[in-house]
Design a protein around this motif. Structure first.
Motif, PDB file in Angstrom:
ATOM      1  N   ASN A 142       1.496 -10.330  -0.771  1.00 21.52           N
ATOM      2  CA  ASN A 142       1.550  -9.823  -2.147  1.00 21.52           C
ATOM      3  C   ASN A 142       1.915  -8.350  -2.217  1.00 21.52           C
ATOM      4  OD1 ASN A 142      -0.819  -8.665  -1.259  1.00 21.52           O
ATOM      5  ND2 ASN A 142      -2.154  -9.734  -2.708  1.00 21.52           N
ATOM      6  N   VAL A 143       2.152  -7.734  -1.056  1.00 20.56           N
ATOM      7  CA  VAL A 143       2.618  -6.346  -1.004  1.00 20.56           C
ATOM      8  C   VAL A 143       3.691  -6.225   0.070  1.00 20.56           C
ATOM      9  CG1 VAL A 143       0.456  -5.313  -1.836  1.00 20.56           C
ATOM     10  CG2 VAL A 143       0.790  -5.699   0.618  1.00 20.56           C
ATOM     11  N   GLN A 197      -4.875  -6.762  -0.170  1.00 16.70           N
ATOM     12  CA  GLN A 197      -3.456  -6.571   0.116  1.00 16.70           C
ATOM     13  C   GLN A 197      -3.064  -7.382   1.345  1.00 16.70           C
ATOM     14  OE1 GLN A 197      -2.688  -2.354   0.412  1.00 16.70           O
ATOM     15  NE2 GLN A 197      -3.873  -1.888  -1.432  1.00 16.70           N
ATOM     16  N   ASP A 206       4.975  -1.056   2.598  1.00 20.70           N
ATOM     17  CA  ASP A 206       4.388   0.202   2.132  1.00 20.70           C
ATOM     18  C   ASP A 206       3.092  -0.013   1.350  1.00 20.70           C
ATOM     19  OD1 ASP A 206       5.416  -1.000  -0.106  1.00 20.70           O
ATOM     20  OD2 ASP A 206       6.598   0.728  -0.785  1.00 20.70           O
ATOM     21  N   GLY A 207       2.636  -1.265   1.227  1.00 16.61           N
ATOM     22  CA  GLY A 207       1.393  -1.537   0.518  1.00 16.61           C
ATOM     23  C   GLY A 207       1.545  -1.636  -0.982  1.00 16.61           C
ATOM     24  N   ARG A 208       2.772  -1.593  -1.478  1.00 15.60           N
ATOM     25  CA  ARG A 208       3.012  -1.676  -2.918  1.00 15.60           C
ATOM     26  C   ARG A 208       3.567  -3.053  -3.284  1.00 15.60           C
ATOM     27  NH1 ARG A 208       2.507   3.245  -5.154  1.00 15.60           N
ATOM     28  NH2 ARG A 208       2.586   5.060  -3.755  1.00 15.60           N
ATOM     29  N   VAL A 209       3.344  -3.440  -4.534  1.00 11.66           N
ATOM     30  CA  VAL A 209       3.872  -4.711  -5.007  1.00 11.66           C
ATOM     31  C   VAL A 209       5.383  -4.599  -5.111  1.00 11.66           C
ATOM     32  CG1 VAL A 209       3.847  -6.408  -6.869  1.00 11.66           C
ATOM     33  CG2 VAL A 209       1.756  -5.159  -6.295  1.00 11.66           C
ATOM     34  N   ARG A 212      -6.341  -5.630  -5.178  1.00 12.27           N
ATOM     35  CA  ARG A 212      -7.650  -5.430  -4.555  1.00 12.27           C
ATOM     36  C   ARG A 212      -7.634  -5.885  -3.092  1.00 12.27           C
ATOM     37  NH1 ARG A 212     -12.857  -8.982  -6.376  1.00 12.27           N
ATOM     38  NH2 ARG A 212     -14.473  -8.029  -5.066  1.00 12.27           N
ATOM     39  N   SER A 241       3.120  -0.473 -10.525  1.00 16.51           N
ATOM     40  CA  SER A 241       2.031  -1.450 -10.646  1.00 16.51           C
ATOM     41  C   SER A 241       0.867  -1.048  -9.747  1.00 16.51           C
ATOM     42  CB  SER A 241       2.528  -2.842 -10.252  1.00 16.51           C
ATOM     43  OG  SER A 241       2.927  -2.853  -8.899  1.00 16.51           O
ATOM     44  N   PRO A 242      -0.375  -1.343 -10.168  1.00 13.89           N
ATOM     45  CA  PRO A 242      -1.538  -0.999  -9.345  1.00 13.89           C
ATOM     46  C   PRO A 242      -1.567  -1.827  -8.072  1.00 13.89           C
ATOM     47  CG  PRO A 242      -2.191  -2.380 -11.193  1.00 13.89           C
ATOM     48  CD  PRO A 242      -0.756  -2.026 -11.411  1.00 13.89           C
ATOM     49  N   GLN A 243      -2.136  -1.237  -7.017  1.00 12.33           N
ATOM     50  CA  GLN A 243      -2.260  -1.975  -5.766  1.00 12.33           C
ATOM     51  C   GLN A 243      -3.274  -3.103  -5.926  1.00 12.33           C
ATOM     52  OE1 GLN A 243      -3.271   1.241  -3.047  1.00 12.33           O
ATOM     53  NE2 GLN A 243      -1.221   1.138  -2.163  1.00 12.33           N
TER      54      GLN A 243
END
Length: 418
Positions: free
Chosen positions: A284-285, A303, A288-291, A301, A297-299
């Motif tokens: 889901n990311v 990842q 880079d840890g982003r969506v 909960r 968009s918020p990261q």
């Protein structure tokens, strides 16, 4: 006894007269026959005598079969529906036919079939479903058909068949599965082995051939070369975000699901916390840890990364629970689980749990610390306990575990294949 009961019912219901105007009804060789073939019918007509045992509706223009389509004729032993335009056999359309011995649904357009209806048809001996658009058969579709002798599934759209599909067919003597577009991957190897070993007659075996992958196209299943196949394995491990540093409530928990298998397994995370259950079936990311593709968009909960890692930023009491990683390929599944708890020494129950795992580590089994890995000794050994304690390092009586800063980490993992 069942046959005597059927004859009694037929006699009892024999006084019921009537027949759809477009059909011919009568008795032949003690069978009550309703002949409605070649009548250009678009639906099952009403008004059949209740004692009909043979019904022919072949060569019409029948559309979808709805629930209760044959409730008027509960004593049917033979039902012929070939050469129609049936696309859907809805749930409940066949369940009332508990005496049915022969069912012909061949040469239709069926892509949606209620396989559960077959569970009621335990008297069935002949089932013809060839020349349709069927693509999937559930593993338990034929589980109650112990009397079935002939099964025709040729000329459909099956890419694969699940291992054990024909397991319950103890009386089967004839099977046709030729001319399907089989995808010859690891998941179909069981059929090759079964077809060689079985006493069931399987005609046209050269036409039970691969349509894919491209390098196997046209090769009969019986001459399929060896494939490199292996069921999944899973090892679930933990890595703190800063080794040896002071970790407090709110640190980042990182789990890694290391999988192996051929074909490469798909990974699913299942997370059970006090707030409920979460399932993540794909990353889901991005790296880079982003969506991906959603600016600003918020990261999430939890990842989930493509490499099998799961990151939980700001881990706290609300994130306590069970974290499971499940790997699945065509040959089966494997799962690893870990229970994560955040505790303070002074809470009696958590201290007792901690002593249990201290003892296992001293014995050299069950758990590992960050610096000392030991194989798990049993399925109960799958708990991570993170202690928030004093800042003075201590050693336990056996000098085998050390408080690193304000925390002790114990980790056990399960490694299950089924």
């Amino acid at each position: 006894m069942k046959q005597l009961h059927l004859l009694w019912l037929a006699g009892f219901l024999g006084s019921v007269s009537g027949c759809p105007e477009v059909c011919d009804c009568g008795e032949k060789y003690v069978f009550q026959i309703a002949d409605c073939a070649y009548r250009d019918l678009q639906s099952v007509p009403p008004g059949f005598p209740a004692n009909v045992t043979t019904l022919s509706l072949s060569a019409n223009r029948l559309g979808d079969l709805e629930a209760g389509a044959f409730e008027e004729v509960p004593l049917l032993q033979s039902l012929w529906l070939a050469h129609n335009e049936i696309r859907v056999v809805a749930p409940g359309s066949l369940t009332s036919l508990v005496y049915l011995k022969s069912l012909d649904l061949s040469h239709n357009l069926i892509s949606n079939f209620s396989w559960n209806d077959l569970h009621n048809l335990s008297a069935l001996q002949l089932l013809k479903m060839d020349s349709n658009e069927l693509a999937v058969i559930p593993r338990d579709a034929f589980k109650n058909l112990g009397d079935l002798r002939s099964l025709q599934l040729n000329h459909n759209r099956f890419l694969t068949l699940v291992d054990g599909t024909f397991e319950g067919l103890t009386s089967l003597s004839h099977l046709q599965i030729n001319d399907n577009p089989f995808n010859c991957t690891c998941g179909l190897l069981w059929l090759k082995v079964w077809a060689v070993a079985t006493a069931v007659s399987i005609p046209e075996q050269d036409n039970i051939a691969c349509s894919s992958p491209p390098f196997l196209k046209g090769i009969p299943l019986g001459r399929l070369p060896p494939l490199h196949c292996a069921p999944p394995t899973v090892q679930l491990t933990y890595q703190p975000n800063q080794d040896g540093a002071e970790l407090r409530d709110g640190f980042v928990l990182a789990l890694h699901c290391d999988t192996d298998g051929q074909p490469p397994p798909e990974v699913q995370w299942r997370i059970q916390t006090p707030g409920g259950k979460v399932e993540i079936t794909s990353p889901n990311v991005g790296p880079d840890g982003r969506v991906p593709g959603v600016a600003g968009s918020p990261q999430p909960r939890f990842q989930a990364f493509a490499n099998g890692s799961l990151l939980i930023p700001g881990f706290g009491k609300q994130e306590e629970g069970t974290y499971s990683c499940r790997a699945t390929n065509e040959l089966g599944s494997a799962e690893g689980s870990v229970n994560v708890a955040l505790a303070s020494p002074g809470e009696a129950s958590e201290d007792a749990l901690g002593r249990k795992f201290h003892g296992k580590a001293v014995e050299g089994k069950g758990c590992y610390t960050v610096d000392n890995e030991v194989q798990p000794s049993g399925p109960e050994d799958n708990v991570v306990i993170i202690y928030l304690s004093s800042t003075n390092p201590k050693k336990n009586k056996a000098n085998s575990l050390e408080l690193l800063g304000p925390w002790i980490l114990l980790l056990c993992f399960s490694h299950l294949i089924f």
